[in-house]
Design a protein around this motif. Structure first.
Motif, PDB file in Angstrom:
ATOM      1  N   LEU A  58       0.826  -1.210   0.000  1.00  0.00           N
ATOM      2  CA  LEU A  58       0.000   0.000   0.000  1.00  0.00           C
ATOM      3  C   LEU A  58       0.858   1.258   0.000  1.00  0.00           C
ATOM      4  O   LEU A  58       2.021   1.235   0.392  1.00  0.00           O
ATOM      5  N   ARG A  59       0.253   2.370  -0.443  1.00  0.00           N
ATOM      6  CA  ARG A  59       0.925   3.658  -0.338  1.00  0.00           C
ATOM      7  C   ARG A  59       1.108   4.002   1.139  1.00  0.00           C
ATOM      8  O   ARG A  59       0.315   3.580   1.990  1.00  0.00           O
ATOM      9  N   PRO A  60       2.141   4.794   1.473  1.00  0.00           N
ATOM     10  CA  PRO A  60       2.350   5.143   2.885  1.00  0.00           C
ATOM     11  C   PRO A  60       1.146   5.800   3.544  1.00  0.00           C
ATOM     12  O   PRO A  60       0.868   5.552   4.718  1.00  0.00           O
ATOM     13  N   ASP A  61       0.387   6.627   2.791  1.00  0.00           N
ATOM     14  CA  ASP A  61      -0.766   7.284   3.408  1.00  0.00           C
ATOM     15  C   ASP A  61      -1.928   6.326   3.638  1.00  0.00           C
ATOM     16  O   ASP A  61      -2.861   6.639   4.387  1.00  0.00           O
ATOM     17  N   GLU A  62      -1.890   5.149   3.009  1.00  0.00           N
ATOM     18  CA  GLU A  62      -2.924   4.147   3.222  1.00  0.00           C
ATOM     19  C   GLU A  62      -2.541   3.152   4.316  1.00  0.00           C
ATOM     20  O   GLU A  62      -3.382   2.371   4.777  1.00  0.00           O
ATOM     21  N   PHE A  63      -1.263   3.167   4.710  1.00  0.00           N
ATOM     22  CA  PHE A  63      -0.734   2.111   5.576  1.00  0.00           C
ATOM     23  C   PHE A  63      -1.404   2.103   6.949  1.00  0.00           C
ATOM     24  O   PHE A  63      -1.895   1.066   7.408  1.00  0.00           O
ATOM     25  N   VAL A  64      -1.411   3.258   7.630  1.00  0.00           N
ATOM     26  CA  VAL A  64      -1.888   3.296   9.012  1.00  0.00           C
ATOM     27  C   VAL A  64      -3.365   2.904   9.114  1.00  0.00           C
ATOM     28  O   VAL A  64      -3.719   2.061   9.956  1.00  0.00           O
ATOM     29  N   TRP A 118       8.997   2.826   0.445  1.00  0.00           N
ATOM     30  CA  TRP A 118       7.867   2.298  -0.311  1.00  0.00           C
ATOM     31  C   TRP A 118       8.229   2.138  -1.794  1.00  0.00           C
ATOM     32  O   TRP A 118       7.863   1.141  -2.436  1.00  0.00           O
ATOM     33  N   LEU A 119       8.965   3.102  -2.344  1.00  0.00           N
ATOM     34  CA  LEU A 119       9.396   2.991  -3.742  1.00  0.00           C
ATOM     35  C   LEU A 119      10.299   1.772  -3.918  1.00  0.00           C
ATOM     36  O   LEU A 119      10.190   1.042  -4.919  1.00  0.00           O
ATOM     37  N   ALA A 120      11.211   1.542  -2.958  1.00  0.00           N
ATOM     38  CA  ALA A 120      12.067   0.355  -3.036  1.00  0.00           C
ATOM     39  C   ALA A 120      11.225  -0.913  -2.981  1.00  0.00           C
ATOM     40  O   ALA A 120      11.504  -1.891  -3.697  1.00  0.00           O
ATOM     41  N   ASN A 121      10.178  -0.916  -2.156  1.00  0.00           N
ATOM     42  CA  ASN A 121       9.291  -2.077  -2.079  1.00  0.00           C
ATOM     43  C   ASN A 121       8.560  -2.296  -3.398  1.00  0.00           C
ATOM     44  O   ASN A 121       8.341  -3.445  -3.814  1.00  0.00           O
ATOM     45  N   LEU A 122       8.171  -1.206  -4.053  1.00  0.00           N
ATOM     46  CA  LEU A 122       7.525  -1.337  -5.367  1.00  0.00           C
ATOM     47  C   LEU A 122       8.458  -2.024  -6.356  1.00  0.00           C
ATOM     48  O   LEU A 122       8.039  -2.902  -7.127  1.00  0.00           O
ATOM     49  N   LEU A 123       9.725  -1.613  -6.356  1.00  0.00           N
ATOM     50  CA  LEU A 123      10.680  -2.244  -7.269  1.00  0.00           C
ATOM     51  C   LEU A 123      10.837  -3.722  -6.958  1.00  0.00           C
ATOM     52  O   LEU A 123      10.887  -4.559  -7.872  1.00  0.00           O
ATOM     53  N   ALA A 124      10.933  -4.071  -5.672  1.00  0.00           N
ATOM     54  CA  ALA A 124      11.110  -5.469  -5.291  1.00  0.00           C
ATOM     55  C   ALA A 124       9.906  -6.311  -5.707  1.00  0.00           C
ATOM     56  O   ALA A 124      10.062  -7.472  -6.117  1.00  0.00           O
ATOM     57  N   ARG A 144       7.677   5.959 -12.039  1.00  0.00           N
ATOM     58  CA  ARG A 144       6.549   5.581 -12.896  1.00  0.00           C
ATOM     59  C   ARG A 144       5.593   4.637 -12.168  1.00  0.00           C
ATOM     60  O   ARG A 144       4.366   4.762 -12.285  1.00  0.00           O
ATOM     61  N   LEU A 145       6.144   3.685 -11.424  1.00  0.00           N
ATOM     62  CA  LEU A 145       5.297   2.759 -10.668  1.00  0.00           C
ATOM     63  C   LEU A 145       4.478   3.507  -9.614  1.00  0.00           C
ATOM     64  O   LEU A 145       3.308   3.186  -9.384  1.00  0.00           O
ATOM     65  N   ALA A 146       5.094   4.493  -8.970  1.00  0.00           N
ATOM     66  CA  ALA A 146       4.369   5.279  -7.970  1.00  0.00           C
ATOM     67  C   ALA A 146       3.214   6.040  -8.624  1.00  0.00           C
ATOM     68  O   ALA A 146       2.113   6.107  -8.071  1.00  0.00           O
ATOM     69  N   TYR A 147       3.464   6.606  -9.803  1.00  0.00           N
ATOM     70  CA  TYR A 147       2.405   7.330 -10.519  1.00  0.00           C
ATOM     71  C   TYR A 147       1.247   6.390 -10.859  1.00  0.00           C
ATOM     72  O   TYR A 147       0.079   6.742 -10.720  1.00  0.00           O
ATOM     73  N   GLU A 148       1.586   5.161 -11.293  1.00  0.00           N
ATOM     74  CA  GLU A 148       0.543   4.182 -11.611  1.00  0.00           C
ATOM     75  C   GLU A 148      -0.245   3.801 -10.363  1.00  0.00           C
ATOM     76  O   GLU A 148      -1.424   3.447 -10.447  1.00  0.00           O
ATOM     77  N   ALA A 149       0.406   3.859  -9.203  1.00  0.00           N
ATOM     78  CA  ALA A 149      -0.260   3.517  -7.940  1.00  0.00           C
ATOM     79  C   ALA A 149      -1.039   4.692  -7.365  1.00  0.00           C
ATOM     80  O   ALA A 149      -1.599   4.589  -6.273  1.00  0.00           O
ATOM     81  N   GLY A 150      -1.046   5.822  -8.062  1.00  0.00           N
ATOM     82  CA  GLY A 150      -1.818   6.968  -7.609  1.00  0.00           C
ATOM     83  C   GLY A 150      -1.052   7.940  -6.736  1.00  0.00           C
ATOM     84  O   GLY A 150      -1.651   8.693  -5.971  1.00  0.00           O
ATOM     85  N   ASP A 151       0.285   7.927  -6.853  1.00  0.00           N
ATOM     86  CA  ASP A 151       1.103   8.818  -6.033  1.00  0.00           C
ATOM     87  C   ASP A 151       2.167   9.447  -6.930  1.00  0.00           C
ATOM     88  O   ASP A 151       2.461   8.944  -8.012  1.00  0.00           O
TER      89      ASP A 151
END
Length: 294
Positions: free
Chosen positions: A13-19, A52-58, A107-114
């Motif tokens: 999840l995005r960091p703002d969705e995590f909590v 979070w970006l590193a997690n997206l890459l992984a 680019r992955l973050a943009y696709e995820a809405g961030d």
């Protein structure tokens, strides 16, 4: 629901969705009666934006990430052998790949809405450089569950990309060939000055690295404190929302009770008037009857 399943879901999840998602998972575990799972979920840390970006890459570019991290072994090997040309070539390749991976993460973050700003992408590049220099960090990045921003400090492949190789000493030929005159021996005072300068620079590097490590530790502590505060704030907001709903319901019940009381009072007043009128009629009737009786 297991802890591994919850972790896998949360760190995508995005960091703002995590909590909020973590708090929902805690509530679900409590409702299921699993207090240990609820406590374990509550201890999960929200990742920084760069983590979070590193997690997206992984998770979404695992093969490319493995290819980049494989350079770490080559850099370490070149460092051990003091292979300057190879180090420079590998360092240039590393920098190109790290920059490309950071752009891909954007680019992955943009696709995820961030949207990932330049400062966050630079922090991601610091994480990737640290992973190239430290196998332990590389494993953290590969896990897809990184929570902190990491910057490499210390001597190593990242810190010394341009090491000059040492030259082997040639054996003395049997028949010396004419050559240039030997250079005059270095002045002892100049050598001492150079050694002092080298020692001072080494101390400066050590002090800078200590300051960098202390700053990184403070940053991690402050980030963790911020995440805890955000969690507490979100929990307090939920409590306030529940209290507001209860207050509104109580106010509605009070309004209904007040209306019922007013209606009952009106009926009681009307009944009292009717009773008084009936009593008066009965009294007149008794009086009239008394006049006629002997």
């Amino acid at each position: 629901m297991t802890l591994e399943e919850v972790v896998d879901q949360l760190y995508e999840l995005r960091p703002d969705e995590f909590v909020p998602a973590r708090d929902d998972a805690v509530a679900e575990a409590k409702a299921a009666g699993d207090k240990d799972l609820a406590k374990a979920i509550a201890r999960l840390r929200r990742p920084t934006k760069a983590a979070w970006l590193a997690n997206l890459l992984a998770r979404k570019r695992g093969e490319q990430l493995d290819g980049l991290l494989a350079l770490g072994g080559d850099l370490a090997e070149a460092q051990r052998h003091l292979d300057g040309p190879q180090l420079r070539a590998l360092s240039a390749q590393r920098n190109r790949l790290v920059a490309a991976m950071a752009r891909e993460a954007g680019r992955l973050a943009y696709e995820a809405g961030d949207r990932a700003g330049e400062s966050v992408l630079r922090e991601l590049q610091d994480i990737l450089h640290a992973a190239l220099a430290d196998p332990t960090v590389a494993d953290e990045v590969r896990s897809g569950q990184l929570t902190r921003t990491i910057a490499y400090s210390g001597f190593g492949p990242v810190g010394q990309p341009d090491v000059t190789p040492t030259r082997a000493t040639r054996p003395t030929p049997r028949t010396p060939e004419p050559g240039p005159e030997p250079e005059p021996e270095e002045d002892p005072a100049e050598r001492e000055r150079r050694e002092r300068e080298l020692a001072e620079r080494r101390r400066a590097v050590e002090e800078a690295e200590e300051a960098e490590a202390a700053a990184a530790a403070r940053r991690d502590e402050d980030t963790a404190a911020m995440q805890d505060a955000e969690s507490a704030h979100a929990a307090a907001q939920e409590v306030v929302a529940d209290l507001v709903r209860e207050l509104e319901a109580a106010r509605e019940r009070e309004r209904e009770a007040a209306a019922a009381a007013r209606a009952a009072a009106a009926r009681a007043k009307e009944s009292a008037r009717a009773a008084e009128a009936a009593a008066a009629r009965a009294e007149r009737a008794r009086a009239e009857l008394a006049e006629l009786e002997p």
